[in-house]
Design a protein around this motif. Structure first.
Motif, short mmCIF file in Angstrom:
data_model
loop_
_atom_site.label_atom_id
_atom_site.label_comp_id
_atom_site.label_asym_id
_atom_site.label_seq_id
_atom_site.Cartn_x
_atom_site.Cartn_y
_atom_site.Cartn_z
N LEU B 156 -2.61 7.59 -6.98
CA LEU B 156 -1.82 6.36 -6.87
C LEU B 156 -2.74 5.14 -7.00
O LEU B 156 -2.41 4.17 -7.67
N TYR B 157 -3.88 5.22 -6.35
CA TYR B 157 -4.82 4.10 -6.42
C TYR B 157 -5.34 3.89 -7.84
O TYR B 157 -5.39 2.77 -8.35
N ARG B 160 -2.66 2.33 -10.08
CA ARG B 160 -2.47 0.90 -9.80
C ARG B 160 -3.65 0.09 -10.30
O ARG B 160 -3.49 -1.01 -10.82
N ASP B 161 -4.82 0.63 -10.10
CA ASP B 161 -6.03 -0.05 -10.53
C ASP B 161 -6.00 -0.28 -12.04
O ASP B 161 -6.20 -1.40 -12.53
N ALA B 164 -3.11 -2.77 -13.01
CA ALA B 164 -3.42 -4.17 -12.66
C ALA B 164 -4.36 -4.76 -13.70
O ALA B 164 -4.19 -5.89 -14.15
N LYS B 165 -5.34 -3.97 -14.09
CA LYS B 165 -6.32 -4.48 -15.06
C LYS B 165 -5.70 -4.67 -16.44
O LYS B 165 -6.21 -5.44 -17.25
N GLU B 166 -4.60 -3.99 -16.70
CA GLU B 166 -3.90 -4.15 -17.98
C GLU B 166 -2.85 -5.25 -17.92
O GLU B 166 -2.02 -5.38 -18.83
N GLY B 167 -2.81 -5.99 -16.82
CA GLY B 167 -1.89 -7.12 -16.75
C GLY B 167 -0.50 -6.78 -16.27
O GLY B 167 0.43 -7.58 -16.43
N PHE B 168 -0.34 -5.60 -15.67
CA PHE B 168 0.96 -5.25 -15.12
C PHE B 168 1.10 -5.82 -13.72
O PHE B 168 0.14 -5.81 -12.94
N LEU B 169 2.29 -6.31 -13.41
CA LEU B 169 2.60 -6.81 -12.08
C LEU B 169 3.34 -5.73 -11.32
O LEU B 169 4.29 -5.15 -11.86
N GLU B 170 2.90 -5.47 -10.07
CA GLU B 170 3.71 -4.55 -9.26
C GLU B 170 4.79 -5.37 -8.58
O GLU B 170 4.51 -6.26 -7.78
N GLN B 222 5.64 -0.20 -11.00
CA GLN B 222 5.95 0.05 -9.59
C GLN B 222 5.84 1.54 -9.32
O GLN B 222 6.27 2.36 -10.13
N ILE B 223 5.21 1.86 -8.18
CA ILE B 223 5.33 3.22 -7.67
C ILE B 223 6.59 3.18 -6.82
O ILE B 223 6.59 2.60 -5.73
#
Lengths: 600, 600
Positions: B156-157, B160-161, B164-170, B222-223
């Motif tokens: 999961l980490y 998300r990591d 996030a670095k690819e510009g996705f917003l959770e 989103q998870i």
């Protein structure tokens, strides 16, 4: 008619184009914020989540057909444009990140046309909440809401990043849980497979995280959705997000330490606020005495003064009878407000009554040193002077007093203090005053239930030095519990948990929970502990509130993508709604027809 | 009696102690895995989530009292020990990370005593599922389950990591949603404020993520917890976790690209598996023809062969009548299994019937080149030879044939192929064969509904080159949809979405959904799109399945902390359960008494 984007690839988001790209070909896509025709040129502000970029259409560059198409563009059309970056021909717009450049378009595709929105997509919209929430998908286009949700995403990421590096495991706990009919109301979910039985949505993962400690997971973390079926207030939602943690083999200092470093990291990286560590701490008793609140806003003074000793034996029966009934007389000094008009003071009295006061006594220190007061006639000049002196009253000050049970006095003056602080502009929004409130009472007397209740929950560890008094003076026992407070808001809280069965048993006894009842409600947790449980402690943050503070939002709805309104409904999707009769039949439940007087 | 840990600070987790600490003082805490008394020494294996550390108690080091206390230690006691690290006195244990050292104890505290657990805390427990799940808090202590959940947390980490670095917003979407009575069954939540109305738990955040694209969030991740009230299978849970994403201004290639890089990153970092990019792709039609499955396990061959042309006009009416009915005859060659006993082949026939086959034709190529077959008598030798040759049959091979509608033939042979592949050990668990399956049919004919249904969902984009045939041959239209398959499991799937209102309208028409019905069901999404929507596409992973594959778990329950069993109940907390009558009254619902025959 929508065109396809086949063959095109977006090269930049709007504000990723900068003056370092001058002369380059770019392909940008987004929403038309506005179009202006200026002589032989058409200007379009293109919007995406990153911001605004100015596009220029002229017939020489894009051809006749493209130019005409550009003339049809309207607000919220979605377009794709190829073009060349150039220095802005007109004056530089200092308000825009891309204010010194523009893109001269060489091709235009309309990817989606758009109706005229019911309200303008703009910052700080003055449109009514109901309209904005009904069209939430449009409201979500507003740059301020977008910034809020982008920051929220960043905060969640930063928290997880920090926690992962500290050895916390993110473990998902169930949403379909067991109902524990106590505390707030549960949301229930009827079971189809087991008709007549129900799941409940979790109010928090409390029991699960303690189980995980008993199971040896050592450090647990979860951004968890929680649910409470309560009547909504401005800062409450039926579902809300907690950043939840639990640690094994630790004491309070370990929990506070890791959380202080977490907060420092997140506030620095998210909003560039520097937090000085260690954070100040204040015992609950001191917080109540000085601020009339267990979540004091320490950005300003106006602290409560206990003047019980000063007015003891005075002629004002409101004061003396409160003291005789075991209460106290306390006041705040609203400096410089001595000239407040009577009408405004009357409003403060009404405000105080809303917090349970029978009244509010006031005394204005006039500029000439005389007093104007609601109770001066009942007291001697010496008594008045002593009182003013105890309050550090100076000419021009307004002194407000409450006399009642401590709880009411704190409530009233705490609320008045915040109200006056806000009205007088004493709360600097750019100041971030963190505070640990500690040493909470373990137990709270409930007149309703006629018994002591757990102030946090029944697994909260008592302070060792107080525990011996649990039988003689239960109310005096303090808990190893802690809240983290920011500018008068409780961001989070937690406690060290009881892991010793003898203390736990005694705790249930004090709470009047029989062994059978405890087993029925928490049996699996108690059973788990009987197979070996480490000392453990935890804390949970309200994520919505934390982000709300970071962006200075007025309402919690501004930091949640799809919030619900006060009656727990979602205006956009018209939820909750009536479902098919067959769905209910399958679940083995029926809707009870409402009586007339119940119907809304 | 439990002792406090006051004054102690854990210095290391068990396996954080190494031979670089020899001679140092350490403080360790954990569970007693086992105690052995050996002459004047007591050995204790201490366990925490990191592993095992050997403790040694001797009276010289710890004193008489401490030594006696050590003698009382039993399995699962929680203890804290101070001591000194030394080289292991006895033989080195190669199986342990700390196998070359031990800690000679100088103090011991018993933080928690423990009852004898109902089963041993050990890897690969053979204890019955029901017992393990009832005592899930003990089951969760087993090192293999702990490794699973630690890996899950890491996955999961990592996801998300990367995102996030690819510009996705959770962005968190609601759990209290609107019921959409189609597809799987919804879990419902009665509303207290609006009696007679219900929320539904989301089957996926599909509509919300598309709304977020219309709102300009560009890249969403989103998870997300999802819920389906379906009858459970081995790899299903009533609530499950999706890694869900949606991207704007992209085409399929963009989605596949970012996901390939995501998978490469996660599998490398989580389990050190190298994935070669780009991943192979296979159109749905090819997957069905070659593997009889839309999620082919490509770790082994045994591919399906279409022998319709070969057997056309033969004397075996099972084959010819299937062809006449518009079906096909296909086979697999189970190499080297020609000597399979008749009894076992009969079992395969039964197995095939379970997948809808009327029967299963077989032909064994004997070592001498003769045939043993269920249908040889109906065919000439030439026909048989041609068939064996078409199947690449060699002496010693077993050929299995199905003849029916294509759908059934694929189903049967696809399942048989997997069964034989597993039995023959052709599936290397350490091989990770990823595959994109693409070009799914847009529509699927439903005999039940007597109309075409959306194979994915009604917002899936058709392939441009096929769309013109939607009226004349709807079944031939392919979708821009894609599944990511790993070793025969669908890890995730997604599609490009329709953002053009003319295509969407036509799609509803083809599905027989009236404008009114579409508005009723998806009104807010269609409305949102009418205000300008970007081209967008997305994908969602089943996180539980992905982790299950990574750890080679036999059941999805082994990668979920608190899973439910087949009847959707939680054995540990005895959920769902009966709730108080007042709770139901407040919600305005009643349980309908079950009829005798319905009662379980």
């Amino acid at each position: 008619m929508a065109e396809s984007m086949r063959g095109l690839h977006r090269s930049h988001r709007c504000t990723e184009v900068s003056n370092s790209n001058i002369g380059e070909k770019v392909t940008v896509m987004g929403w038309v914020q506005k179009r202006r025709n200026l002589g032989s040129l058409i200007f379009v502000d293109l919007r995406d989540r990153s911001g605004i970029l100015q596009l220029v259409f002229d017939e020489d560059s894009i051809g006749k057909e493209g130019f005409e198409k550009a003339g049809t563009l309207r607000s919220e059309y979605v377009i794709a444009v190829e073009g060349t970056v150039q220095k802005r021909s007109a004056a530089v717009n200092e308000n825009l990140k891309t204010g010194d450049i523009e893109v001269i378009a060489t091709s235009l595709r309309i990817l989606s046309e758009a109706q005229t929105p019911p309200f303008q997509i703009e910052e700080n919209s003055q449109t009514k909440d109901e309209i904005r929430l009904k069209y939430r998908y449009l409201d979500l286009r507003r740059p301020d809401i977008q910034r809020n949700l982008m920051l929220r995403s960043k905060v969640l990421y930063l928290m997880r990043d920090f926690m992962a590096k500290e050895g916390f495991l993110e473990i998902e706990t169930p949403i379909l849980c067991r109902s524990t009919p106590e505390g707030a109301r549960d949301y229930l979910v009827p079971s189809r497979v087991h008709p007549g039985n129900f799941y409940a949505l979790p109010q928090s993962p409390q029991l699960f995280k303690q189980l995980l400690m008993a199971s040896g997971y050592d450090r647990y973390f979860q951004i968890a959705r929680c649910f409470r079926d309560e009547d909504l207030r401005a800062d409450r939602q039926p579902e809300f997000t907690q950043a939840d943690m639990e640690l094994s083999f630790v004491d309070m200092e370990d929990v506070l330490d890791v959380n202080e470093r977490l907060l420092k990291y997140v506030f620095k990286e998210a909003i560039n606020v520097d937090i000085q560590l260690p954070l100040p701490r204040m015992p609950w008793q001191e917080a109540m005495d000085r601020f009339g609140s267990d979540k004091p806003d320490t950005r300003f003074g106006m602290e409560l003064q206990d003047v019980s000793d000063v007015v003891k034996g005075c002629g004002f029966s409101v004061f003396t009878s409160a003291l005789e009934a075991g209460g106290s007389v306390r006041g705040i000094n609203v400096e410089g407000q001595g000239a407040m008009p009577r009408k405004k003071i009357d409003k403060l009295v009404e405000f105080a009554k809303g917090y349970g006061a029978k009244g509010l006594a006031y005394l204005c220190v006039n500029e000439d040193g005389t007093y104007k007061s609601s109770f001066a006639k009942f007291m001697t000049e010496e008594e008045l002077n002593a009182l003013v002196s105890a309050m550090n009253g100076k000419p021009g000050d307004l002194l407000l007093f409450a006399a009642d049970k401590n709880k009411i006095v704190w409530n009233v003056l705490g609320a008045l203090r915040l109200k006056m602080g806000e009205e007088l502009g004493l709360m600097d929004p750019d100041q971030y005053n963190f505070l640990w409130v500690t040493e909470f009472p373990l137990l709270e007397w409930s007149d309703e239930e006629n018994r002591y209740m757990a102030m946090h929950h029944p697994f909260t560890m008592p302070m060792e030095e107080d525990w011996k008094n649990v039988d003689t003076d239960p109310g005096s026992v303090r808990a190893i519990a802690y809240d983290i407070v920011l500018n008068g808001t409780e961001l989070g809280g937690g406690s060290v948990r009881i892991h010793q069965d003898d203390i736990q048993e005694k705790m249930f006894e004090v709470l009047g929970i029989s062994k059978e009842r405890a087993q029925e409600k928490f049996g699996y947790l108690l059973d788990a502990f009987s197979y070996g449980v480490p000392p453990h402690a935890g804390l949970a943050y309200g994520v919505d509130r934390m982000v709300m503070h970071m962006v200075h939002a007025d309402t919690i709805r501004d930091v949640i993508a799809f919030p619900k309104v006060k009656d727990a409904s979602d205006l956009m999707t018209a939820t909750p709604n009536v479902v098919d009769e067959e769905q209910l039949e399958e679940l083995g439940i029926a809707v009870i027809p409402q009586k007339e007087e119940d119907a809304e």
